[in-house]
Design a protein around this motif. Structure first.
Motif, PDB file in Angstrom:
ATOM      1  N   VAL A  26       7.353  -1.092   3.654  1.00  0.00           N
ATOM      2  CA  VAL A  26       7.005   0.304   3.904  1.00  0.00           C
ATOM      3  C   VAL A  26       7.303   1.095   2.630  1.00  0.00           C
ATOM      4  O   VAL A  26       8.352   0.921   2.020  1.00  0.00           O
ATOM      5  CB  VAL A  26       7.843   0.858   5.085  1.00  0.00           C
ATOM      6  N   ALA A  27       6.368   1.940   2.240  1.00  0.00           N
ATOM      7  CA  ALA A  27       6.573   2.820   1.092  1.00  0.00           C
ATOM      8  C   ALA A  27       7.101   4.154   1.602  1.00  0.00           C
ATOM      9  O   ALA A  27       6.650   4.657   2.628  1.00  0.00           O
ATOM     10  CB  ALA A  27       5.266   3.024   0.333  1.00  0.00           C
ATOM     11  N   VAL A  28       8.049   4.712   0.884  1.00  0.00           N
ATOM     12  CA  VAL A  28       8.605   6.018   1.237  1.00  0.00           C
ATOM     13  C   VAL A  28       8.152   7.006   0.160  1.00  0.00           C
ATOM     14  O   VAL A  28       8.552   6.898  -0.994  1.00  0.00           O
ATOM     15  CB  VAL A  28      10.144   5.978   1.329  1.00  0.00           C
ATOM     16  N   PRO A  42       9.262  16.731   3.838  1.00  0.00           N
ATOM     17  CA  PRO A  42      10.167  15.620   4.148  1.00  0.00           C
ATOM     18  C   PRO A  42       9.530  14.283   3.725  1.00  0.00           C
ATOM     19  O   PRO A  42       8.307  14.190   3.575  1.00  0.00           O
ATOM     20  CB  PRO A  42      10.339  15.694   5.664  1.00  0.00           C
ATOM     21  N   ALA A  43      10.354  13.284   3.556  1.00  0.00           N
ATOM     22  CA  ALA A  43       9.869  11.952   3.165  1.00  0.00           C
ATOM     23  C   ALA A  43       8.911  11.416   4.229  1.00  0.00           C
ATOM     24  O   ALA A  43       9.078  11.668   5.420  1.00  0.00           O
ATOM     25  CB  ALA A  43      11.045  11.004   2.985  1.00  0.00           C
ATOM     26  N   ALA A  89       2.998  -0.035   2.934  1.00  0.00           N
ATOM     27  CA  ALA A  89       2.753  -0.082   1.492  1.00  0.00           C
ATOM     28  C   ALA A  89       1.431  -0.777   1.175  1.00  0.00           C
ATOM     29  O   ALA A  89       0.739  -0.400   0.232  1.00  0.00           O
ATOM     30  CB  ALA A  89       3.897  -0.792   0.784  1.00  0.00           C
ATOM     31  N   PHE A  90       1.082  -1.772   1.970  1.00  0.00           N
ATOM     32  CA  PHE A  90      -0.111  -2.577   1.700  1.00  0.00           C
ATOM     33  C   PHE A  90      -0.951  -2.703   2.962  1.00  0.00           C
ATOM     34  O   PHE A  90      -0.414  -2.787   4.058  1.00  0.00           O
ATOM     35  CB  PHE A  90       0.283  -3.977   1.213  1.00  0.00           C
ATOM     36  N   VAL A  91      -2.256  -2.737   2.798  1.00  0.00           N
ATOM     37  CA  VAL A  91      -3.167  -2.957   3.918  1.00  0.00           C
ATOM     38  C   VAL A  91      -4.036  -4.169   3.614  1.00  0.00           C
ATOM     39  O   VAL A  91      -4.328  -4.463   2.451  1.00  0.00           O
ATOM     40  CB  VAL A  91      -4.054  -1.723   4.214  1.00  0.00           C
ATOM     41  N   HIS A  92      -4.435  -4.851   4.670  1.00  0.00           N
ATOM     42  CA  HIS A  92      -5.262  -6.041   4.528  1.00  0.00           C
ATOM     43  C   HIS A  92      -6.723  -5.646   4.402  1.00  0.00           C
ATOM     44  O   HIS A  92      -7.226  -4.843   5.188  1.00  0.00           O
ATOM     45  CB  HIS A  92      -5.072  -6.959   5.749  1.00  0.00           C
ATOM     46  N   ILE A  93      -7.384  -6.198   3.404  1.00  0.00           N
ATOM     47  CA  ILE A  93      -8.816  -5.998   3.194  1.00  0.00           C
ATOM     48  C   ILE A  93      -9.472  -7.357   3.414  1.00  0.00           C
ATOM     49  O   ILE A  93      -9.239  -8.302   2.669  1.00  0.00           O
ATOM     50  CB  ILE A  93      -9.135  -5.487   1.758  1.00  0.00           C
ATOM     51  N   ASN A  94     -10.288  -7.452   4.439  1.00  0.00           N
ATOM     52  CA  ASN A  94     -10.882  -8.735   4.807  1.00  0.00           C
ATOM     53  C   ASN A  94     -12.273  -8.880   4.203  1.00  0.00           C
ATOM     54  O   ASN A  94     -13.262  -8.903   4.919  1.00  0.00           O
ATOM     55  CB  ASN A  94     -10.932  -8.875   6.335  1.00  0.00           C
ATOM     56  N   PRO A 132     -10.220 -12.420   1.137  1.00  0.00           N
ATOM     57  CA  PRO A 132      -9.303 -11.499   1.829  1.00  0.00           C
ATOM     58  C   PRO A 132      -8.044 -11.295   0.987  1.00  0.00           C
ATOM     59  O   PRO A 132      -7.571 -12.222   0.334  1.00  0.00           O
ATOM     60  CB  PRO A 132      -8.990 -12.215   3.145  1.00  0.00           C
ATOM     61  N   HIS A 133      -7.545 -10.053   0.995  1.00  0.00           N
ATOM     62  CA  HIS A 133      -6.386  -9.738   0.167  1.00  0.00           C
ATOM     63  C   HIS A 133      -5.721  -8.475   0.697  1.00  0.00           C
ATOM     64  O   HIS A 133      -6.209  -7.846   1.627  1.00  0.00           O
ATOM     65  CB  HIS A 133      -6.816  -9.543  -1.291  1.00  0.00           C
ATOM     66  N   TYR A 134      -4.621  -8.096   0.067  1.00  0.00           N
ATOM     67  CA  TYR A 134      -3.911  -6.859   0.403  1.00  0.00           C
ATOM     68  C   TYR A 134      -4.039  -5.907  -0.781  1.00  0.00           C
ATOM     69  O   TYR A 134      -4.072  -6.343  -1.931  1.00  0.00           O
ATOM     70  CB  TYR A 134      -2.429  -7.135   0.689  1.00  0.00           C
ATOM     71  N   ARG A 135      -4.090  -4.614  -0.468  1.00  0.00           N
ATOM     72  CA  ARG A 135      -4.129  -3.595  -1.505  1.00  0.00           C
ATOM     73  C   ARG A 135      -3.097  -2.523  -1.192  1.00  0.00           C
ATOM     74  O   ARG A 135      -2.711  -2.329  -0.046  1.00  0.00           O
ATOM     75  CB  ARG A 135      -5.498  -2.916  -1.550  1.00  0.00           C
ATOM     76  N   ASP A 136      -2.713  -1.791  -2.225  1.00  0.00           N
ATOM     77  CA  ASP A 136      -1.871  -0.624  -2.042  1.00  0.00           C
ATOM     78  C   ASP A 136      -2.576   0.281  -1.031  1.00  0.00           C
ATOM     79  O   ASP A 136      -3.760   0.596  -1.193  1.00  0.00           O
ATOM     80  CB  ASP A 136      -1.715   0.067  -3.400  1.00  0.00           C
ATOM     81  N   ALA A 137      -1.878   0.672   0.029  1.00  0.00           N
ATOM     82  CA  ALA A 137      -2.501   1.422   1.118  1.00  0.00           C
ATOM     83  C   ALA A 137      -3.115   2.731   0.643  1.00  0.00           C
ATOM     84  O   ALA A 137      -4.252   3.061   1.013  1.00  0.00           O
ATOM     85  CB  ALA A 137      -1.488   1.676   2.222  1.00  0.00           C
ATOM     86  N   ALA A 138      -2.403   3.486  -0.173  1.00  0.00           N
ATOM     87  CA  ALA A 138      -2.922   4.774  -0.643  1.00  0.00           C
ATOM     88  C   ALA A 138      -4.200   4.575  -1.453  1.00  0.00           C
ATOM     89  O   ALA A 138      -5.176   5.314  -1.284  1.00  0.00           O
ATOM     90  CB  ALA A 138      -1.863   5.498  -1.468  1.00  0.00           C
TER      91      ALA A 138
END
Length: 164
Positions: free
Chosen positions: A84-86, A93-94, A99-104, A109-115
């Motif tokens: 989890v990214a804070v 507030p924080a 932090a990462f989401v799955h891109i299929n 298929p891979h994970y990327r920075d969610a933002a």
């Protein structure tokens, strides 16, 4: 109520070479459950599947080196999903978010920075479609629980369903 038959759930994935006969698997699992006084456990399933003539045998990787590698990959996916990214800023507030989401993507298929993934139209659509499918699978799983009827009604109003 009596079971009329067995099917695999929508989207179920099995290892290559699995002889996916839902009727045979369902009947066999029910037999194992009855033999164990009504309580089926993963240990019971694996122990039965060790026999080459079990209808469950082809659903498992029996090469210990390959199975170990697959397990490590599963652990890696779990680790990635657990981070989890804070995010902080001076005036708010924080905020905690995945932090990462799955891109299929087909074949990659891979994970990327969610933002970052959510800032690009193509990956945003992919993430939202995946989330919608997961939500619909959850809804289907718990459709018989009247306690969730208000939640299901709210889900029906979400605009994302048209994009998915």
């Amino acid at each position: 109520m009596k079971i009329a038959g067995y099917e695999f759930s929508e989207g179920a994935r099995f290892q290559s070479g699995a002889q996916a006969d839902a009727k045979a698997v369902g009947k066999h699992l029910e037999k194992l459950r009855k033999q164990a006084c009504g309580e089926l456990t993963p240990v019971d399933v694996v122990n039965d599947a060790r026999a080459a003539n079990s209808p469950l045998h082809t659903f498992f990787e029996w090469d210990d080196g390959e199975a170990a590698e697959q397990y490590r990959l599963s652990q890696a996916r779990g680790l990635i999903r657990a981070v989890v990214a804070v995010y902080v800023s001076e005036d708010k507030p924080a905020v905690r978010t995945k932090a990462f989401v799955h891109i299929n993507e087909a074949g990659a298929p891979h994970y990327r920075d969610a933002a970052h993934a959510m800032s690009l139209a193509s990956t945003r659509t992919a993430v939202l479609q995946s989330a919608w499918r997961e939500l619909q699978a959850w809804r289907k799983k718990y459709a018989d629980l009247k306690e969730f009827s208000d939640l299901f009604a709210t889900i029906d109003t979400l605009p994302i369903k048209r994009a998915a």
